[in-house]
Design a protein around this motif. Sequence first.
Motif, PDB file in Angstrom:
ATOM      1  N   ARG A  84      43.162  32.677  39.310  1.00 43.61           N
ATOM      2  CA  ARG A  84      42.456  32.063  40.440  1.00 43.61           C
ATOM      3  C   ARG A  84      43.366  31.902  41.653  1.00 43.61           C
ATOM      4  O   ARG A  84      42.975  32.201  42.790  1.00 43.61           O
ATOM      5  N   ASP A  85      44.567  31.397  41.435  1.00 46.16           N
ATOM      6  CA  ASP A  85      45.468  31.149  42.563  1.00 46.16           C
ATOM      7  C   ASP A  85      45.807  32.443  43.287  1.00 46.16           C
ATOM      8  O   ASP A  85      45.897  32.478  44.528  1.00 46.16           O
ATOM      9  N   LEU A  86      45.986  33.510  42.536  1.00 45.22           N
ATOM     10  CA  LEU A  86      46.280  34.800  43.149  1.00 45.22           C
ATOM     11  C   LEU A  86      45.077  35.275  43.974  1.00 45.22           C
ATOM     12  O   LEU A  86      45.225  35.737  45.117  1.00 45.22           O
ATOM     13  N   LEU A  87      43.883  35.152  43.421  1.00 40.92           N
ATOM     14  CA  LEU A  87      42.667  35.562  44.134  1.00 40.92           C
ATOM     15  C   LEU A  87      42.470  34.731  45.406  1.00 40.92           C
ATOM     16  O   LEU A  87      42.095  35.264  46.457  1.00 40.92           O
ATOM     17  N   ARG A  88      42.709  33.446  45.319  1.00 46.51           N
ATOM     18  CA  ARG A  88      42.541  32.589  46.493  1.00 46.51           C
ATOM     19  C   ARG A  88      43.545  32.933  47.588  1.00 46.51           C
ATOM     20  O   ARG A  88      43.241  32.813  48.778  1.00 46.51           O
ATOM     21  N   ARG A  89      44.740  33.358  47.175  1.00 42.49           N
ATOM     22  CA  ARG A  89      45.730  33.719  48.189  1.00 42.49           C
ATOM     23  C   ARG A  89      45.315  34.987  48.924  1.00 42.49           C
ATOM     24  O   ARG A  89      45.459  35.095  50.149  1.00 42.49           O
ATOM     25  N   ILE A  90      44.789  35.970  48.193  1.00 43.82           N
ATOM     26  CA  ILE A  90      44.439  37.261  48.801  1.00 43.82           C
ATOM     27  C   ILE A  90      43.059  37.225  49.447  1.00 43.82           C
ATOM     28  O   ILE A  90      42.847  37.826  50.518  1.00 43.82           O
ATOM     29  N   THR A  91      42.097  36.532  48.814  1.00 45.76           N
ATOM     30  CA  THR A  91      40.713  36.497  49.320  1.00 45.76           C
ATOM     31  C   THR A  91      40.238  35.045  49.390  1.00 45.76           C
ATOM     32  O   THR A  91      39.399  34.614  48.586  1.00 45.76           O
ATOM     33  N   PRO A  92      40.745  34.266  50.312  1.00 45.42           N
ATOM     34  CA  PRO A  92      40.443  32.825  50.332  1.00 45.42           C
ATOM     35  C   PRO A  92      38.978  32.483  50.554  1.00 45.42           C
ATOM     36  O   PRO A  92      38.558  31.368  50.232  1.00 45.42           O
ATOM     37  N   ASP A  93      38.195  33.387  51.089  1.00 48.75           N
ATOM     38  CA  ASP A  93      36.789  33.088  51.357  1.00 48.75           C
ATOM     39  C   ASP A  93      35.846  33.544  50.246  1.00 48.75           C
ATOM     40  O   ASP A  93      34.625  33.382  50.361  1.00 48.75           O
ATOM     41  N   VAL A  94      36.401  34.111  49.188  1.00 52.30           N
ATOM     42  CA  VAL A  94      35.559  34.581  48.080  1.00 52.30           C
ATOM     43  C   VAL A  94      35.638  33.563  46.943  1.00 52.30           C
ATOM     44  O   VAL A  94      36.731  33.277  46.444  1.00 52.30           O
ATOM     45  N   PRO A  95      34.509  32.995  46.513  1.00 50.01           N
ATOM     46  CA  PRO A  95      34.549  31.976  45.452  1.00 50.01           C
ATOM     47  C   PRO A  95      34.992  32.572  44.124  1.00 50.01           C
ATOM     48  O   PRO A  95      34.785  33.757  43.847  1.00 50.01           O
ATOM     49  N   VAL A  96      35.594  31.724  43.312  1.00 49.42           N
ATOM     50  CA  VAL A  96      36.131  32.129  42.016  1.00 49.42           C
ATOM     51  C   VAL A  96      35.444  31.320  40.926  1.00 49.42           C
ATOM     52  O   VAL A  96      35.324  30.095  41.028  1.00 49.42           O
ATOM     53  N   THR A  97      35.018  32.016  39.862  1.00 48.91           N
ATOM     54  CA  THR A  97      34.430  31.339  38.712  1.00 48.91           C
ATOM     55  C   THR A  97      34.892  32.025  37.442  1.00 48.91           C
ATOM     56  O   THR A  97      35.564  33.058  37.473  1.00 48.91           O
ATOM     57  N   THR A  98      34.555  31.441  36.312  1.00 49.93           N
ATOM     58  CA  THR A  98      34.694  32.095  35.014  1.00 49.93           C
ATOM     59  C   THR A  98      33.583  31.562  34.138  1.00 49.93           C
ATOM     60  O   THR A  98      33.085  30.452  34.357  1.00 49.93           O
ATOM     61  N   ASN A  99      33.167  32.360  33.165  1.00 52.43           N
ATOM     62  CA  ASN A  99      32.016  31.947  32.368  1.00 52.43           C
ATOM     63  C   ASN A  99      32.433  31.074  31.193  1.00 52.43           C
ATOM     64  O   ASN A  99      33.095  31.516  30.273  1.00 52.43           O
ATOM     65  N   PHE A 100      32.020  29.786  31.260  1.00 52.92           N
ATOM     66  CA  PHE A 100      32.188  28.873  30.145  1.00 52.92           C
ATOM     67  C   PHE A 100      31.236  29.291  29.019  1.00 52.92           C
ATOM     68  O   PHE A 100      30.379  30.163  29.188  1.00 52.92           O
ATOM     69  N   MET A 101      31.366  28.625  27.878  1.00 55.54           N
ATOM     70  CA  MET A 101      30.453  28.849  26.748  1.00 55.54           C
ATOM     71  C   MET A 101      30.036  27.486  26.196  1.00 55.54           C
ATOM     72  O   MET A 101      30.393  27.107  25.075  1.00 55.54           O
TER      73      MET A 101
END
Length: 691
Positions: free
Chosen positions: A248-265
């Motif tokens: 997530r931190d890497l994605l936020r650094r490169i694409t700060p305006d794109v939301p990040v999620t992951t699928n819980f169960m």
Amino acid sequence: MSHTPATARHLLRRPDGDTTPRFSYGADYNPEQWPREVWDEDVRLMREAGVTVVSLGIFSWARLQLAEDVWDFGWLDEVMDLLHAGGIAVDLATATASPPPWLTTAHPEILPVTERGETLWPGARQHWRPTSPVFREYALRLVTTLAERYAEHPALAAWHVNNELGCHNLYDYSDDAARAFRLWLRSRYGTIDALNHAWGTAFWSQRYSGFEEILPPRLAASHPNPTQQLDFKRFSSDALKDHLRAERDLLRRITPDVPVTTNFMVMNEMRGMHYADWASEVDFVSNDHYVLPGPRSLDELSFSANLTGNIAGGRPWFLMEHSTSAVNWQPVNRPKRPGELARDSLLHVAHGADAVCFFQWRQSAAGAEKYHSAMVPHAGADSEVFRSVAGLGRVLRELEPAAGSGRAPARAAILFDWESWWAAEQDSHPSSRLNYKQEALDWYSAFLDLGVRADVVPLGTDLDRYDVVVAPVLHMVPQPLAKELTRWTENGGHLLTTYFSGIVDENDHAWLGGYPGPLRDLLGIRIEEFAPLLDGETAELDDGSTGTLWTDRITVTDTGTEVLASYRTGDRAGGPAVTRRAAGRGTATYVSTRLGPEGLCPLLARTLQAAGVPGDLPESVRGRVELTVRAGADAEFWFLVNRTDEPAELPGVTGEVLAGDAPERGEDGEAGPLVLPPRGVTVLRRAAARG
């Protein structure tokens, strides 16, 4: 650029910056399984079905990175462009869920190890250690490459970190895990003396001289140290959360305006990941849910969706995966009956989901999941499943006014605690038959049978918003929690708790002086000894109910404690089975046996009446229809779900019909009562309730 807060968007990013709430609809899409000529047909059928978003690239690492320095993005570029041209957004996976064969061949040290020392080899999925520095290095290199390549692609609506973290690799006992576990323990305890105290290592000569001596709870000659086991569960959840953060931190650094999620169960028996603790790590909560067969399967679906909505803080969330029909991993995989595809989907929407997606878009022709249903089955688009899929797409468009609304809180709640779940079901306990979630689900079913809405909330939720709280098998009760429950009850709350509650502190040490430990004074009882029941053994109560699984030898210690029911049969005959104590302006009730939904209903009804919490629906349909309410700024949205296989008539229930059949009108023009078809769902828009 700074990271855009989750509250500034509605789930997915849109190229035009539009934040108008709307429902998203789609599936996991795996075009790499199909020849190029199928892709155009896929997009055409997606548009026909009303699909607006797909999760892409989840298991594509081996297709994207052919060798350590050989990449192939051409196919993914083309798919991204095709989807965008078709008006379909992409939730792009980081593809780190399953490492490719070249990586495990070069670095077998990334493979997980079982408690028996066995290596989990490639050939399935999720064959990686959450604590492997080598895996982390390769995974983050892949994430970086993806993020830099697609940062500006107009189809990119969200990032999907990994996939179902911990589904198959939650507990790794490798040397990497041992090193990470020691660091985690140093951070938690500070000193080895503090750890020795917490773990009770005076027992069985387990005292440690230094952290370097500690191992994960690998296969041992007898039961491993229980606090070591509990801490390893805590650590394992945290290790996966740490991997989530790293991507997530890497994605936020490169694409700060794109939301990040992951699928819980949040579903069934997936207990190992502390999702209430993970929720703040993502920009919006996503969940996967699959129905297990059984008489209360729909109740479990509702329970899990309810808990997911409350983990999300009442805000809209994303149903990332569920099934259109049969799955492939149960002993017998039965298809869904007519109406169940829509009903199951809309029940998630009722509990706050603003995106409904399936696994998967097109049913695989090969591989381990080829018999798992999909939006386009093996039979193709000329099939009942696809027609039902397209019909659901139309319903979601009709429900657009409800998008963005939050869950309307109930007046009653069930308290759900992951650490009590973990600790209560460990080995060397009074009974190995105890099932934490089943007891919680029994209470939830009782609320449904009474026609009363109840929230399922994680520990740490502000209880002051509730009049009635059930805390089933609240096994682990640190002193601050006991004080908070006492304060809330004395201020007017009505608490109900059960057997095997209040037994241990946060270190899994038994509270001394009698059970239920720090809850004794609040409940006005003392228990000297547990008396669990054997398989098939029951205990009759004098109120006509029947207990299974467990009994307690209860002594009433407070003159204000009332015995609501006593045991009529068994070794506890004549002794208290259910007690209630007046505490300040509230009450505290203890249930010492498993009564099941039928036995709990009368007790729960009495408590709800005393608390002034009424049923939400006409008495004639209570137990047959579930009501869930979403609340917008100017309106409420009532989701009415038929839990039965028979039509259900709802006299006096009115509102604008957004989805479902409108009431028939008689010759005088007057509308008749609302009728839900078997397994049907109707959604009404009503004026907002005034507080």
